[in-house]
Design an enzyme around this catalytic site. Structure first.
Site, short mmCIF file in Angstrom:
data_model
loop_
_atom_site.label_atom_id
_atom_site.label_comp_id
_atom_site.label_asym_id
_atom_site.label_seq_id
_atom_site.Cartn_x
_atom_site.Cartn_y
_atom_site.Cartn_z
N ARG A 7 0.83 -1.22 0.00
CA ARG A 7 0.00 0.00 0.00
C ARG A 7 0.86 1.26 0.00
O ARG A 7 0.46 2.29 -0.54
CB ARG A 7 -0.98 -0.01 1.17
CG ARG A 7 -0.34 -0.15 2.52
CD ARG A 7 -1.40 -0.22 3.61
NE ARG A 7 -0.86 -0.76 4.85
CZ ARG A 7 -1.21 -0.32 6.06
NH1 ARG A 7 -2.08 0.65 6.18
NH2 ARG A 7 -0.72 -0.88 7.13
N GLU A 23 -19.02 4.65 -0.06
CA GLU A 23 -18.24 4.13 -1.18
C GLU A 23 -19.01 4.17 -2.50
O GLU A 23 -18.43 4.40 -3.56
CB GLU A 23 -17.78 2.69 -0.88
CG GLU A 23 -16.79 2.58 0.28
CD GLU A 23 -17.45 2.59 1.65
OE1 GLU A 23 -18.71 2.58 1.72
OE2 GLU A 23 -16.71 2.60 2.66
N PHE A 43 -14.54 -2.99 0.34
CA PHE A 43 -15.43 -1.85 0.09
C PHE A 43 -15.22 -1.28 -1.31
O PHE A 43 -16.01 -0.45 -1.77
CB PHE A 43 -15.22 -0.78 1.15
CG PHE A 43 -15.19 -1.32 2.55
CD1 PHE A 43 -16.12 -2.28 2.95
CD2 PHE A 43 -14.20 -0.93 3.45
CE1 PHE A 43 -16.07 -2.81 4.23
CE2 PHE A 43 -14.16 -1.46 4.74
CZ PHE A 43 -15.09 -2.39 5.13
N HIS A 60 -5.56 -3.68 1.58
CA HIS A 60 -6.02 -4.64 2.58
C HIS A 60 -6.77 -5.80 1.93
O HIS A 60 -7.74 -6.33 2.48
CB HIS A 60 -6.90 -3.96 3.63
CG HIS A 60 -6.14 -2.98 4.50
ND1 HIS A 60 -5.39 -1.96 3.98
CD2 HIS A 60 -6.05 -2.88 5.86
CE1 HIS A 60 -4.86 -1.25 4.97
NE2 HIS A 60 -5.23 -1.79 6.12
N ASP A 76 -8.51 -7.90 11.80
CA ASP A 76 -9.88 -7.39 11.63
C ASP A 76 -10.86 -8.50 11.24
O ASP A 76 -12.07 -8.35 11.41
CB ASP A 76 -9.93 -6.27 10.59
CG ASP A 76 -9.55 -4.92 11.18
OD1 ASP A 76 -9.49 -4.81 12.43
OD2 ASP A 76 -9.29 -3.99 10.41
N ARG A 129 -2.00 -4.99 3.00
CA ARG A 129 -1.70 -4.24 4.21
C ARG A 129 -0.31 -4.53 4.79
O ARG A 129 0.39 -3.61 5.19
CB ARG A 129 -2.76 -4.57 5.27
CG ARG A 129 -2.45 -4.03 6.64
CD ARG A 129 -3.53 -4.35 7.66
NE ARG A 129 -3.15 -3.88 8.96
CZ ARG A 129 -2.91 -4.67 10.00
NH1 ARG A 129 -3.04 -5.97 9.88
NH2 ARG A 129 -2.56 -4.17 11.16
#
Lengths: 281, 317
Positions: free
Chosen positions: B13, B61, B86, B112, B120, B170
């Site tokens: 990223r 989004e 998303f 991610h 998460d 990530r």
């Protein structure tokens, strides 16, 4: 500026186009198309500042997005009658290999269309995007969009509404075809919209209403007032009180013609109420 | 023998963020949109350098994708940034109608991605996004393997007209591809030459494939590792040329085996050269919380899994 009489003649011809298009393929959405004929004719021939010809980028001209794409017959007729493509091409509506798809799209390169629509709720976001690009480009022109009132049940509309006021997108006028009907019936029965003006006001918009949304002079006056509200820090929405199926007596005051084509006799009766003005395609 | 050297762990990223920062300086038409994850997407430098070209959309989004599509009208090149979940599943219809079908020049940049998102858990670990995006006509799908490649890809997609899905991750992982590489969309990169097996890998699994090749070499197996950064359009020629030599293939990806790179490779082979294939991918499952390394091991997405798959596929030749 165009005089009301010539705009009225154009509206009558656009009605004939709509009716003949949906009749030929026995499909399409005449009700909403007829309800917005006066508005779109006036928008394209009196209100918007347009360049000659079509460019996808729409630089240095006003830009319109149809978010409720199912009323494609009316936008196709208005665009063709404005010279974006040959009027004869209206003959190909919804046929195989046509640029006039069931719902408007850029995919076949139809001049006048800048985004696909049909899946509802997306056009306000798109219009905001183009309005932002106009600001970045120093282009003073205005972006317009049209939405069905039933379409406002989509959540994305309210994401966009929140964004536009929060970011002072004031070179944008959204309009709502407020006919209070959708496929399954009255919006009040399907999912009540509540007070649209209170909702948009609460979202930080300038709200105007055109009580006679099928009256050309009322549209002219209302949109001039809307235009005067642009450039002052807030997005502007115009609630157009329209009659679905306007101009054809048996298609008015009902949601039955939302997505249904007339049969031969019905077409004959509808056309008789709208005599040819500029010549059928 | 070490064929590739890790010049230091870095997150992909950050490759995106640094690429975007560079684009901000070199391409005035590039605009960036973010849905409340500016820090996570490493978009802060672009935002600070070009506040007028950075658009904070908030947690919306669908609106972000629509605004991006609209911004192309008038010549801007929007880069949207949020997590892969998303960026795709949540906004599939917006991408389908307003971007792909409308052929808008939007770059959907997704961080991610996959299971290495880690702690998460499954709500955020999308393992279906490559499939969702590659099914859209006209969509280019890219999954980069390290920092350098992600930065190069970010620069390259700005020059490509049309919708692009750029997928990255990530965690800090090995940075082993050349710093000065030219990124050619749709062009596979051969990392090792081999004669016994072809390993076609994408994303974080490329480094694992290189590690696996070293282990295999020590065991006397010669593996040809191909880095497929572009899943669509797929470099079929490179894959077919390699399996013509090796006669078997292992595909490796941080994605469900349904809809991923492996299936695209299978189709190519079925049409042109039926070849035994094994899949290193998740097995039609959701992920869970854990550290990236724990998850890669549990879900069979590391070098050891690739070695196992190679041993299995070699028997089927």
């Amino acid at each position: 500026m165009s005089d009301n009489k010539s705009l009225e003649n154009l509206v009558t011809q656009v009605r004939r186009d709509i009716l003949r298009m949906v009749h030929k393929v026995n499909s399409g959405h005449p009700g909403g198309s007829l309800g917005c004929a006066e508005f779109l004719v006036t928008l394209y021939n009196d209100i918007m500042k347009l360049n000659d010809g079509f460019s996808m980028d729409g630089k240095e001209e006003d830009v319109f997005f149809l978010s409720n794409g199912h009323i494609s017959p009316v936008i196709y007729s208005v665009l063709a009658r404005r010279g974006y493509f040959p009027v004869d091409e209206l003959n190909t509506f919804r046929l195989l290999d046509s640029r006039l798809q069931g719902h408007p799209t850029t995919h076949e390169g139809l001049p006048g269309i800048r985004i696909a629509s049909g899946s509802l709720g997306q056009g306000m976001s798109v219009a905001i995007g183009t309005a932002l690009t106009k600001k970045l480009n120093g282009d003073q022109h205005i972006v317009y969009s049209l939405h069905g009132d039933g379409e406002l049940q989509e959540g994305q509309i309210w994401e966009a509404a929140m964004y536009a006021s929060g970011n002072n997108v004031d070179n944008y006028i959204a309009t709502v075809d407020y006919n209070k009907k959708q496929i399954d019936g009255a919006t009040d029965d399907v999912l009540p919209l509540g007070s649209l003006s209170a909702k948009f006001e609460a979202f930080g918009w300038e709200v105007l209403e055109i009580e006679e949304g099928n009256n050309i002079q009322a549209i002219k006056d209302g949109m001039a007032a809307a235009k005067a509200k642009t450039g002052k820090g807030k997005p502007v929405v115009v609630l157009l009180h329209t009659e679905m199926g306007n101009g054809v007596d048996f298609m008015m005051n009902t949601h039955a013609w939302h997505g249904k084509a007339p049969n031969d006799e019905q077409l004959e009766s509808a056309l008789a109420q709208n005599p040819e003005t500029l010549g059928d395609y | 023998m070490k064929k590739y050297t890790n010049t230091g762990n870095k997150d992909t990223r950050s490759g995106f963020g640094d690429g975007l920062t560079e684009l901000g300086k070199t391409n005035p038409n590039v605009v960036a949109l973010c849905a409340d994850l500016t820090g996570s997407l490493k978009m802060n430098a672009f935002k600070d350098n070009h506040p007028e070209r950075f658009f904070q959309i908030g947690i919306a989004e669908a609106n972000m994708i629509g605004i991006a599509a609209g911004m192309t009208i008038g010549g801007k090149i929007p880069f949207t940034g949020t997590f892969a979940n998303f960026s795709t599943g949540r906004v599939y219809d917006q991408i389908r109608q307003s971007v792909a079908y409308s052929d808008k020049n939007v770059k959907i940049c997704a961080s991610h991605a996959g299971i290495t998102l880690g702690e998460d858990g499954a709500t955020h670990q999308i393992l279906e996004d490559i499939g969702l995006m590659k099914m859209l006509p006209g969509m280019t799908v890219i999954n980069t393997c390290d920092y350098n490649q992600t930065k190069a890809a970010t620069l390259a997609i700005a020059e490509h007209h049309g919708p692009v899905y750029l997928r990255f991750g990530r965690p800090k992982v090995a940075n082993f591809t050349p710093e000065d590489q030219t990124f050619e969309i749709g062009k596979a990169v051969q990392l090792t030459e081999g004669t016994d097996v072809t390993i076609v890998a994408t994303g974080h699994l490329v480094w694992e494939a290189v590690q696996a090749a070293e282990t295999l070499e020590a065991a006397g197996i010669s593996a040809e590792v191909i880095n497929i950064h572009t899943i669509k359009p797929l470099d079929e020629e490179a894959i077919l040329a390699s399996v013509a030599k090796t006669g078997c293939v292992v595909t490796a990806e941080e994605h469900n085996f349904l809809g991923g790179l492996g299936e695209s490779v299978s189709r190519t082979l079925a049409l042109h050269r039926p070849t035994p294939q094994e899949f290193v991918a998740t097995n039609d499952t959701f992920g869970e919380s854990g550290t990236p390394a724990q998850l890669m091991e549990k879900y069979g997405l590391n070098a050891a899994s690739i070695v196992k798959a190679v041993n299995k596929v070699m028997i089927r030749k």
